[in-house]
Design a protein around this motif. Structure first.
Motif, mmCIF file in Angstrom:
data_model
loop_
_atom_site.group_PDB
_atom_site.id
_atom_site.type_symbol
_atom_site.label_atom_id
_atom_site.label_comp_id
_atom_site.label_asym_id
_atom_site.label_seq_id
_atom_site.Cartn_x
_atom_site.Cartn_y
_atom_site.Cartn_z
ATOM 1 N N CYS A 51 0.843 -1.195 0.000
ATOM 2 C CA CYS A 51 0.000 0.000 0.000
ATOM 3 C C CYS A 51 0.879 1.245 0.000
ATOM 4 O O CYS A 51 1.757 1.398 0.862
ATOM 5 C CB CYS A 51 -0.918 0.000 1.227
ATOM 6 S SG CYS A 51 -1.944 1.492 1.350
ATOM 7 N N ALA A 53 0.008 4.189 0.689
ATOM 8 C CA ALA A 53 -0.387 5.156 1.720
ATOM 9 C C ALA A 53 0.155 4.757 3.092
ATOM 10 O O ALA A 53 0.739 5.577 3.784
ATOM 11 C CB ALA A 53 -1.903 5.294 1.767
ATOM 12 N N CYS A 54 -0.031 3.478 3.476
ATOM 13 C CA CYS A 54 0.324 3.074 4.844
ATOM 14 C C CYS A 54 1.424 2.021 4.913
ATOM 15 O O CYS A 54 1.925 1.725 5.994
ATOM 16 C CB CYS A 54 -0.916 2.563 5.578
ATOM 17 S SG CYS A 54 -1.493 0.931 5.026
ATOM 18 N N CYS A 100 -7.169 1.747 3.239
ATOM 19 C CA CYS A 100 -6.796 3.059 2.707
ATOM 20 C C CYS A 100 -7.647 3.415 1.496
ATOM 21 O O CYS A 100 -8.035 4.577 1.329
ATOM 22 C CB CYS A 100 -5.305 3.093 2.361
ATOM 23 S SG CYS A 100 -4.247 3.162 3.829
ATOM 24 N N GLN A 117 -1.970 10.259 3.535
ATOM 25 C CA GLN A 117 -0.712 10.022 4.253
ATOM 26 C C GLN A 117 -0.572 10.981 5.436
ATOM 27 O O GLN A 117 -0.094 10.584 6.502
ATOM 28 C CB GLN A 117 0.478 10.153 3.302
ATOM 29 C CG GLN A 117 0.595 9.003 2.333
ATOM 30 C CD GLN A 117 1.647 9.233 1.263
ATOM 31 O OE1 GLN A 117 1.911 10.359 0.857
ATOM 32 N NE2 GLN A 117 2.243 8.150 0.804
ATOM 33 N N ILE A 120 -2.719 9.683 8.244
ATOM 34 C CA ILE A 120 -2.077 8.515 8.851
ATOM 35 C C ILE A 120 -0.923 8.964 9.749
ATOM 36 O O ILE A 120 -0.791 8.502 10.889
ATOM 37 C CB ILE A 120 -1.594 7.535 7.779
ATOM 38 C CG1 ILE A 120 -2.782 6.919 7.053
ATOM 39 C CG2 ILE A 120 -0.703 6.458 8.381
ATOM 40 C CD1 ILE A 120 -2.425 6.159 5.775
ATOM 41 N N THR A 121 -0.093 9.863 9.265
ATOM 42 C CA THR A 121 1.059 10.350 10.033
ATOM 43 C C THR A 121 0.611 11.033 11.308
ATOM 44 O O THR A 121 1.163 10.787 12.379
ATOM 45 C CB THR A 121 1.909 11.311 9.176
ATOM 46 O OG1 THR A 121 2.363 10.605 8.022
ATOM 47 C CG2 THR A 121 3.104 11.825 9.954
ATOM 48 N N LYS A 124 -0.530 8.510 13.911
ATOM 49 C CA LYS A 124 0.568 7.718 14.489
ATOM 50 C C LYS A 124 1.313 8.480 15.575
ATOM 51 O O LYS A 124 1.856 7.903 16.497
ATOM 52 C CB LYS A 124 1.570 7.319 13.403
ATOM 53 C CG LYS A 124 1.128 6.170 12.539
ATOM 54 C CD LYS A 124 2.223 5.786 11.566
ATOM 55 C CE LYS A 124 1.803 4.619 10.724
ATOM 56 N NZ LYS A 124 2.817 4.260 9.731
#
Length: 126
Positions: A51, A53-54, A100, A117, A120-121, A124
């Protein structure tokens, strides 16, 4: 490991239904957009099945079952390509995991890869 357990004689929380009838067959008429499988193949050969994106890799989690699997996302949705258009598999397509891919299409507008992204960042490191 996750455990699924039937909860008998345990009422659901207030405002939550305990069950309902579903599964009736309904005839639906819809538009379907033709996809060219050669474009998907070219995208996967170029980017791989991780993926973008992740970083999820189906084979690393599911073994042989997940080998060579990933969804392919059209950066410009097919529905917006009035009557079809030329698609470059290295520019217009990108491999995404199912989660995603669903998140990029969720909401009023399709997110860009960078927007997803960033989400997601942030999650996290929040």
């Amino acid at each position: 490991m996750f455990k699924w357990k039937v909860q008998k004689n345990n009422p659901p929380p207030e405002g939550v239904i305990a069950g309902a009838f579903e599964g009736s067959q309904v005839l639906t008429v819809t538009n379907r957009y033709e996809r060219n499988p050669a474009l998907r193949t070219a995208c996967i050969k170029h980017f791989g099945v991780t993926c973008q994106a992740c970083g999820f890799d189906f084979e690393s989690i599911y073994g042989e079952l997940g080998k060579d699997y990933c969804q392919v996302h059209h950066i410009v949705p097919l529905a917006e390509m009035e009557g079809g258009q030329y698609v470059d598999p290295f520019i217009d397509l990108i491999p995404l995991c199912a989660n995603c891919h669903a998140m990029i299409h969720r909401g009023d507008k399709v997110l860009s890869l960078i927007e997803l992204q960033n989400i997601i960042t942030k999650s996290k490191y929040a």
